[in-house]
Scaffold this motif. Structure first.
Motif, mmCIF file in Angstrom:
data_model
loop_
_atom_site.group_PDB
_atom_site.id
_atom_site.type_symbol
_atom_site.label_atom_id
_atom_site.label_comp_id
_atom_site.label_asym_id
_atom_site.label_seq_id
_atom_site.Cartn_x
_atom_site.Cartn_y
_atom_site.Cartn_z
ATOM 1 N N LEU A 92 0.843 -1.189 0.000
ATOM 2 C CA LEU A 92 0.000 0.000 0.000
ATOM 3 C C LEU A 92 0.879 1.240 0.000
ATOM 4 C CD1 LEU A 92 -2.301 -1.326 2.795
ATOM 5 C CD2 LEU A 92 -3.105 -0.805 0.504
ATOM 6 N N GLU A 93 0.531 2.193 -0.835
ATOM 7 C CA GLU A 93 1.255 3.460 -0.828
ATOM 8 C C GLU A 93 0.670 4.416 0.203
ATOM 9 O OE1 GLU A 93 1.346 5.030 -4.793
ATOM 10 O OE2 GLU A 93 2.721 3.471 -5.479
ATOM 11 N N LYS A 94 -0.610 4.279 0.475
ATOM 12 C CA LYS A 94 -1.283 5.204 1.392
ATOM 13 C C LYS A 94 -2.550 4.547 1.924
ATOM 14 C CE LYS A 94 -4.207 8.811 0.372
ATOM 15 N NZ LYS A 94 -4.646 9.990 -0.327
ATOM 16 N N ASN A 110 -15.358 1.504 -3.889
ATOM 17 C CA ASN A 110 -15.239 2.091 -5.209
ATOM 18 C C ASN A 110 -13.770 2.021 -5.576
ATOM 19 O OD1 ASN A 110 -14.556 4.607 -7.025
ATOM 20 N ND2 ASN A 110 -16.722 4.131 -7.332
ATOM 21 N N ALA A 111 -13.467 1.609 -6.815
ATOM 22 C CA ALA A 111 -12.081 1.442 -7.245
ATOM 23 C C ALA A 111 -11.843 2.107 -8.591
ATOM 24 C CB ALA A 111 -11.736 -0.039 -7.336
ATOM 25 N N LYS A 112 -10.663 2.692 -8.730
ATOM 26 C CA LYS A 112 -10.236 3.297 -9.987
ATOM 27 C C LYS A 112 -8.822 2.819 -10.285
ATOM 28 C CE LYS A 112 -9.497 7.654 -12.352
ATOM 29 N NZ LYS A 112 -9.571 9.120 -12.290
ATOM 30 N N ASP A 129 -6.883 3.393 -6.842
ATOM 31 C CA ASP A 129 -7.425 4.228 -5.774
ATOM 32 C C ASP A 129 -8.667 3.529 -5.261
ATOM 33 O OD1 ASP A 129 -5.576 6.284 -5.656
ATOM 34 O OD2 ASP A 129 -6.657 7.564 -7.072
ATOM 35 N N PHE A 130 -8.683 3.250 -3.977
ATOM 36 C CA PHE A 130 -9.820 2.610 -3.321
ATOM 37 C C PHE A 130 -10.474 3.613 -2.376
ATOM 38 C CE2 PHE A 130 -8.267 -2.130 -3.180
ATOM 39 C CZ PHE A 130 -8.448 -2.232 -4.547
ATOM 40 N N THR A 131 -11.788 3.637 -2.393
ATOM 41 C CA THR A 131 -12.557 4.406 -1.422
ATOM 42 C C THR A 131 -13.624 3.480 -0.846
ATOM 43 O OG1 THR A 131 -12.233 6.440 -2.682
ATOM 44 C CG2 THR A 131 -14.000 6.441 -1.035
ATOM 45 N N VAL A 132 -13.604 3.309 0.474
ATOM 46 C CA VAL A 132 -14.638 2.522 1.146
ATOM 47 C C VAL A 132 -15.675 3.507 1.674
ATOM 48 C CG1 VAL A 132 -15.182 0.928 3.020
ATOM 49 C CG2 VAL A 132 -12.993 0.720 1.799
ATOM 50 N N GLU A 133 -16.864 3.437 1.096
ATOM 51 C CA GLU A 133 -17.952 4.310 1.471
ATOM 52 C C GLU A 133 -18.800 3.659 2.557
ATOM 53 O OE1 GLU A 133 -19.752 4.323 -2.388
ATOM 54 O OE2 GLU A 133 -18.755 6.189 -2.947
ATOM 55 N N PRO A 140 -15.822 9.006 3.722
ATOM 56 C CA PRO A 140 -15.479 7.591 3.548
ATOM 57 C C PRO A 140 -14.892 7.001 4.825
ATOM 58 C CG PRO A 140 -13.820 8.969 2.517
ATOM 59 C CD PRO A 140 -14.911 9.885 2.994
ATOM 60 N N ALA A 141 -14.998 5.687 4.935
ATOM 61 C CA ALA A 141 -14.405 4.979 6.068
ATOM 62 C C ALA A 141 -12.918 4.764 5.849
ATOM 63 C CB ALA A 141 -15.088 3.635 6.270
ATOM 64 N N CYS A 142 -12.536 4.585 4.589
ATOM 65 C CA CYS A 142 -11.143 4.280 4.271
ATOM 66 C C CYS A 142 -10.840 4.766 2.861
ATOM 67 C CB CYS A 142 -10.913 2.767 4.376
ATOM 68 S SG CYS A 142 -9.252 2.207 3.979
ATOM 69 N N VAL A 143 -9.673 5.351 2.697
ATOM 70 C CA VAL A 143 -9.135 5.641 1.374
ATOM 71 C C VAL A 143 -7.754 5.005 1.330
ATOM 72 C CG1 VAL A 143 -10.470 7.723 0.877
ATOM 73 C CG2 VAL A 143 -8.322 7.916 2.113
ATOM 74 N N ALA A 144 -7.464 4.320 0.234
ATOM 75 C CA ALA A 144 -6.200 3.592 0.145
ATOM 76 C C ALA A 144 -5.714 3.577 -1.294
ATOM 77 C CB ALA A 144 -6.379 2.153 0.644
#
Length: 152
Positions: A92-94, A110-112, A129-133, A140-144
């Motif tokens: 993971l970078e972030k 959501n993924a890009k 890019d992941f975003t957990v909504e 969001p709960a999590c961005v990674a």
């Protein structure tokens, strides 16, 4: 809806593409407790339902790392890469956890596709890019930003 591609070239064709959102997944107290048992993290804000009601979130919340671990099954519902020998999680970078996930809440991913670059050994390194909504939450709960390696 799952995006299915064939091989490394198929994966490369997705750069810049939004893969959409997974189905919603409810976070149960049983799942939180099982994660606590697996990791040894039994902090009261996660597993002591009565005490958590008087805590800062008004009830028990999921571990941040539980939320992060759930991106694996949620992501597999968004992308399938066929015609390769294997895909591995490279790191993971972030990662950030902007908002808690209360027990009983529903989350989705959501993924890009950010990039897909060639690496030694007949493979590619792909970054997303992941975003957990959280259903009903503005944050969001999590961005990674995870990194995967795929090999032909």
């Amino acid at each position: 809806m799952t995006t299915t591609v064939n091989g490394l070239d198929g994966l490369k064709s997705l750069v810049g593409k939004d893969l959409g959102s997974s189905e919603w997944l409810e976070i149960t107290q049983e799942r939180v407790n099982t994660f606590a048992d697996a990791t040894g993290d039994h902090q009261w804000i996660h597993v002591d339902v009565e005490r958590a009601k008087t805590g800062p979130f008004g009830g028990p919340i999921a571990h941040g790392y539980l939320t992060l671990s759930l991106v694996i099954p949620l992501f597999s519902s968004l992308l399938s890469v066929e015609g390769i020998t294997m895909g591995v999680n490279y790191g993971l970078e972030k990662v950030r956890f902007p908002s808690p996930v209360k027990v009983g809440a529903k989350i989705r991913l959501n993924a890009k596709v950010v990039s897909v670059e060639d690496v030694a050994g007949n493979g590619v390194q792909s970054t997303f890019d992941f975003t957990v909504e959280v259903d009903g939450s503005p944050k969001p709960a999590c961005v990674a930003r995870p990194v995967y390696r795929h090999y032909a």
